[in-house]
Structures are given as structure tokens and as C-alpha cells.
Write a protein that holds these residues in place. Sequence first.
Motif, short mmCIF file in Angstrom:
data_model
loop_
_atom_site.label_atom_id
_atom_site.label_comp_id
_atom_site.label_asym_id
_atom_site.label_seq_id
_atom_site.Cartn_x
_atom_site.Cartn_y
_atom_site.Cartn_z
N SER A 82 0.83 -1.21 0.00
CA SER A 82 0.00 0.00 0.00
C SER A 82 0.87 1.26 0.00
CB SER A 82 -0.93 0.03 1.22
OG SER A 82 -0.17 -0.02 2.41
N SER A 83 2.14 1.11 -0.35
CA SER A 83 3.02 2.27 -0.50
C SER A 83 4.18 1.90 -1.40
CB SER A 83 3.55 2.74 0.86
OG SER A 83 4.48 1.80 1.39
N TYR A 84 4.81 2.94 -1.96
CA TYR A 84 5.96 2.70 -2.84
C TYR A 84 6.88 3.91 -2.78
CZ TYR A 84 8.78 2.22 -7.06
OH TYR A 84 9.84 2.13 -7.93
N THR A 85 8.19 3.65 -2.68
CA THR A 85 9.19 4.72 -2.70
C THR A 85 9.93 4.67 -4.03
OG1 THR A 85 9.48 4.69 -0.30
CG2 THR A 85 11.24 5.68 -1.61
N HIS A 86 9.75 5.72 -4.80
CA HIS A 86 10.41 5.83 -6.10
C HIS A 86 11.80 6.42 -5.91
CE1 HIS A 86 10.55 8.07 -10.23
NE2 HIS A 86 11.40 7.06 -10.18
N THR A 87 12.82 5.68 -6.27
CA THR A 87 14.20 6.16 -6.22
C THR A 87 14.66 6.49 -7.63
OG1 THR A 87 14.67 4.77 -4.30
CG2 THR A 87 16.56 5.60 -5.53
N SER A 88 15.29 7.65 -7.79
CA SER A 88 15.70 8.10 -9.11
C SER A 88 16.61 7.08 -9.80
CB SER A 88 16.43 9.44 -9.00
OG SER A 88 16.84 9.90 -10.28
N SER A 89 16.39 6.88 -11.08
CA SER A 89 17.21 5.97 -11.89
C SER A 89 17.35 6.57 -13.28
CB SER A 89 16.56 4.59 -11.98
OG SER A 89 15.33 4.67 -12.68
N LYS A 90 18.22 5.97 -14.07
CA LYS A 90 18.42 6.47 -15.43
C LYS A 90 17.14 6.34 -16.25
CE LYS A 90 21.57 6.03 -19.37
NZ LYS A 90 22.75 5.30 -19.93
N LYS A 91 16.40 5.26 -16.02
CA LYS A 91 15.17 5.03 -16.78
C LYS A 91 14.03 5.90 -16.27
CE LYS A 91 12.26 1.26 -18.51
NZ LYS A 91 12.02 -0.20 -18.48
N TYR A 92 13.94 6.04 -14.93
CA TYR A 92 12.87 6.84 -14.33
C TYR A 92 13.52 7.90 -13.43
CZ TYR A 92 10.27 2.72 -15.80
OH TYR A 92 9.74 1.68 -16.53
N PRO A 93 14.03 8.98 -14.03
CA PRO A 93 14.80 9.96 -13.26
C PRO A 93 13.94 10.87 -12.38
CG PRO A 93 14.55 10.69 -15.52
CD PRO A 93 13.95 9.32 -15.46
N ILE A 94 14.57 11.37 -11.32
CA ILE A 94 14.00 12.42 -10.48
C ILE A 94 15.05 13.52 -10.37
CG2 ILE A 94 13.12 13.04 -8.20
CD1 ILE A 94 12.37 10.13 -7.76
N VAL A 95 14.68 14.74 -10.69
CA VAL A 95 15.59 15.87 -10.61
C VAL A 95 15.23 16.69 -9.38
CG1 VAL A 95 16.40 17.96 -11.77
CG2 VAL A 95 15.82 15.93 -13.12
N VAL A 96 16.25 17.06 -8.58
CA VAL A 96 16.02 17.81 -7.35
C VAL A 96 15.29 19.12 -7.65
CG1 VAL A 96 17.12 19.05 -5.46
CG2 VAL A 96 17.97 16.83 -6.15
N GLY A 97 14.24 19.37 -6.88
CA GLY A 97 13.48 20.59 -7.04
C GLY A 97 12.40 20.53 -8.10
N GLN A 98 12.45 19.53 -8.99
CA GLN A 98 11.42 19.39 -10.02
C GLN A 98 10.13 18.85 -9.38
OE1 GLN A 98 11.31 20.03 -13.51
NE2 GLN A 98 9.18 19.61 -13.02
N LYS A 99 9.01 19.29 -9.88
CA LYS A 99 7.70 18.88 -9.37
C LYS A 99 7.24 17.62 -10.11
CE LYS A 99 3.14 20.90 -8.45
NZ LYS A 99 2.31 22.12 -8.64
N TYR A 100 6.86 16.58 -9.34
CA TYR A 100 6.38 15.33 -9.93
C TYR A 100 5.03 14.95 -9.33
CZ TYR A 100 11.12 14.74 -11.74
OH TYR A 100 12.30 14.93 -12.41
#
Length: 526
Positions: A82-100
Motif C-alpha cells: 500500500s506504499s511505494y518509494t520511487h528512487t531516481s534511476s536512469k530510466k525513471y529519473p527524479i531531478v532535485v526541485g522538479q515537481k512530480y
Amino acid sequence: MKKRRFFPCLLFLLAVILLMPASIQAASAPGTVKLNSISAPAYNKINVKWKKTSSATHYIVYYKKEGTKKWTKIKTLDNSKSSYTHTSSKKYPIVVGQKYTYTVKAYNKKTKKSGSYNKKGLTAYTKPAMVKNIKAAYKDGIVTLTWDKAAGADKYLVYRKDNGKWKMLALKNSLSYEDAAYKKGEVNTYMVRGYYSGKKTKGNYDKDGVSVKVPADAAKPTEKPEPTEKPVIPTPTATPSPKPTKAPDPTETPKPTEKPATPTPTATPKPVTPKPTKAPEPTEKPVTPTPTATPTEKPATPTPTATPIPTATPTPSPEPEMSVEKMASEVIRLTNIERVKAGRSPLQYHAGLQRAAMVRAEEITRKFSHTRPDGTTAETVLLDCGVSNGAGENIAAGQKTPEVVVRAWMNSSGHRATMLNPNAKYIGVGVCKSPITGQWLWTQEFSYNPDVKGTIIFDANGGTFESNASSQISISGPEGKTIILSEIEKPTKEGYIFDGWEGLSSVKIQAGTDTLFATWTPISES
């Protein structure tokens, strides 16, 4: 007849059998996933939580970047999650400060059908990494903090623990900080957290911080520039008058264009040569004479037949040997002589104003203006140094002695008005030698009531602050200091999205205590 009756019955039963999977399929369609909360627990990590729904064998997590329409599938989980933590990766990136934005869809493997989903989703910003390798050391009256660069941070917030609560000291774009306002004879505890200015996002921090013991006999540098020679004041009983009912007229503070007539900051200044007709004769006494007071303009030609004042022969201040502290003290002494001659009360030295003046002296070696290098007004340096109620600033460049710079200010109408401002009660003087031109730079900072403080309490209004696991945090500072509310830690509340602080974007600290309450919007399904 029996065969004819049997055949229609067989057709009926076959139809029931064929229709049965469809009814089962309809009954097994997953429900809509209700999103609970979203957070950024660490650097380049976003966690989303939801409530389980009926007929789901799996949950599919999607995300998208701000400004895009297409959802990207990033993970399929079984129905126990019932929860998931998305960690940035090359395929599914997360950029600091970007809104998702994230959403979750239920899926039934047997029927191969998906349920409805929250099309609006929940949104979060990622945060910088935790600052590591923080070190604190005391030496020569200063506590120096150093730390390693944190991924995703372009600035750093520095805190010191005060009465069990973290108090913010500074926002730095370097990897070090010097604290001269520590508590003597105590263990001082500090903390640094990463900050991304693009989205005003703070990183996690070590709740224990780092500590350093400051000796009880520590001599703070900010207390050194006391005037080495206190001027003899003709009116020793004069005391600072109460705080004025209104702030000093802005016209009393010289603008950048009101720099001393001589010299200019772009040329090596020449000393002003006083005209003999304006200089007081050696035998003349000032309106408010003092035995040690030296006129700001030298006598034109002292004659040997004049009766000298006992033990007081007018001589210029020594140029190269005088220390910065003595030069600052001499400026204060000469300024008070001018104020007394004009019928004003003498100014009192103030350590906070002295700190601010020394900061400004260094700043005008880089930008000779009443606007600071960071683009803010000169008065903000007072607030940064814990001083309230500024009453103007004077700056000058090129004068080699305290006598010459005080004379230059007195010869400029705008600067003279600031120096003789009747509302001003306290002073600090900054002196700095330019490392580029070799010129001396001078500043005067004034205040009419520098020690007025206030506190703003931020009440989570049913929510909780992560930093102290409580419903309130507070910020104290000088009256007039502006707090940008987007930089305040955001509380969390189950089932709600934080909306802000009573619709305000900023607030000024006032004397006493004020309280701001968080506002919340319930998480709704769409």
C-alpha cells in the motif's frame, strides 16, 4: 416431441454458461485506488501511499513531470503493498526541485482489467541530500563550521540549538560558516541542512547535530571594537530618548548618489584642504568645549604666541600605524564631537551595529553603493546581524584618516544630516582596506532602538513538523526582519495537502509574539 423440447433447454443452458464469465468478470473489476499521502523522505526519493481496494491483485504506480500530460508506468506491486518509494534511476529519473505527480491504479490479473484512478494525483518536490561530515571548532573567539557538499543543494541552512530548539543562523552558498554569537561556557550545538533555492526545498538533517565547547572566558571578536578613547561629553547625563513615533525621514539617509564630494571611489582621493577663513582660530573655544576635543578642521596657521590649551596640541592621526579598531573608535569619537557641537546627544557604541558596519565595509570594496552586492538594501545587513530600527548609513572611500573622513561627511549635506540625525542613538563604524586599490573604505551604521526583538510561532493546526515531531516551531529575530514563508518547514497532516500560512507569502517580525496557522486542503478523488 421430447427431442424438440430438449433442444431449446440445451440452448438456454448454453447461453447461461456463456453469460456467466461476463457476470463474474463484472463483479471482479477492481475498485478505484484512494491516494493517502506523498512525501520526499530523502534525496531523489519520493514516497506515495494509498488505501487498498477491492478485487485488486496488483497495484500499478505511475508518475509524470510537471508540465507533461503522459503518465509513465514505473512499478507493478502485488496487492499486499500500500506504499511505494520511487528512487531516481536512469530510466525513471527524479531531478532535485522538479515537481512530480504520482497516481496508482488497481489491476486484476484474472480478469485483466484495471480500476479507475485519481487523474489529478498527488504532487511532491524532491529534496537535497543530507549534509555530511559537519565539523565544529572553536578558536580565537570564533566557532567555525565546515561541511561537505550535498548532492542537489545549491545553498545551506545553518542552525544552532537554542533552548532545545533549532534556531536558523544563516543561509550560505559556501561550505563554511563562522559564528561569533555563541554562548560562552556552554556546549554549542549546530546543524546544517541542504537547500535548493530553485524550489526552496530543504534536505533532511542530523537531529543530534555537532557540538563544541566554548570556554567561559572566550573573547568574542564582535566585542573588541569598543572605542579605545571615550569622548568627553559636555552633557554626561544625556540618555537616549525613547523610540520615535515614526521612522526617520527617508531623505535623511544619503542615496548612492550622495557619496562624499571628495574623494570619489574611482579615483585616488586627495585630502580636502580647509580654507583658513572657515577654520577656528587657535584661541577660539567651541560652543561646547572639551579639553580633548580636536576640531575636525585643523587651524590654518597656529601662531607661537597663542596661549596653548594645556596638554593638547592639535596633531593629525597617525596614518599607517593605527589599527582598524582604533580607527573605528576615533571615527565614533569625532562623530560625537560634531553631534555635541550641533546640540545632539552623543551616540552609544553597539556591538551589533559594529558587526553590521564591518560587513558593509568589506562589501563596498566590491560595490560602492547603498545597495548590497546581493541586490538588497543596506538596512538588511542590520537585520542579518540581529539589529532592528536602522537610522541610516554613511559610506566613503579613499580618506586616509578618521579626521579626513569625518570632515568629508560633514561637508556633504546628505551625509551630515545622517550623522547628526536627532533620532539616532547608537552607532557602529566599519573600516576596511581594499585588496585591489589599497584605498580605505569607511561605513557608519545608525539605529534608534537596535535591540527590539520578536517571535513568530508557526502552528501546524492539527499537523506535525518533522524536525521536532510537534505541532509548533518558532522563529525569533529583530523587529522588521522579513520571513519568507515558502522557506519555512512544511508540516504534514494525514489526508490533507498543506496549503500555506493563512494565505501569506511573507511576514515581518514584530515586537512580542505572533502566531501563524497552517491551512489545509482535504485530499479529494477526481
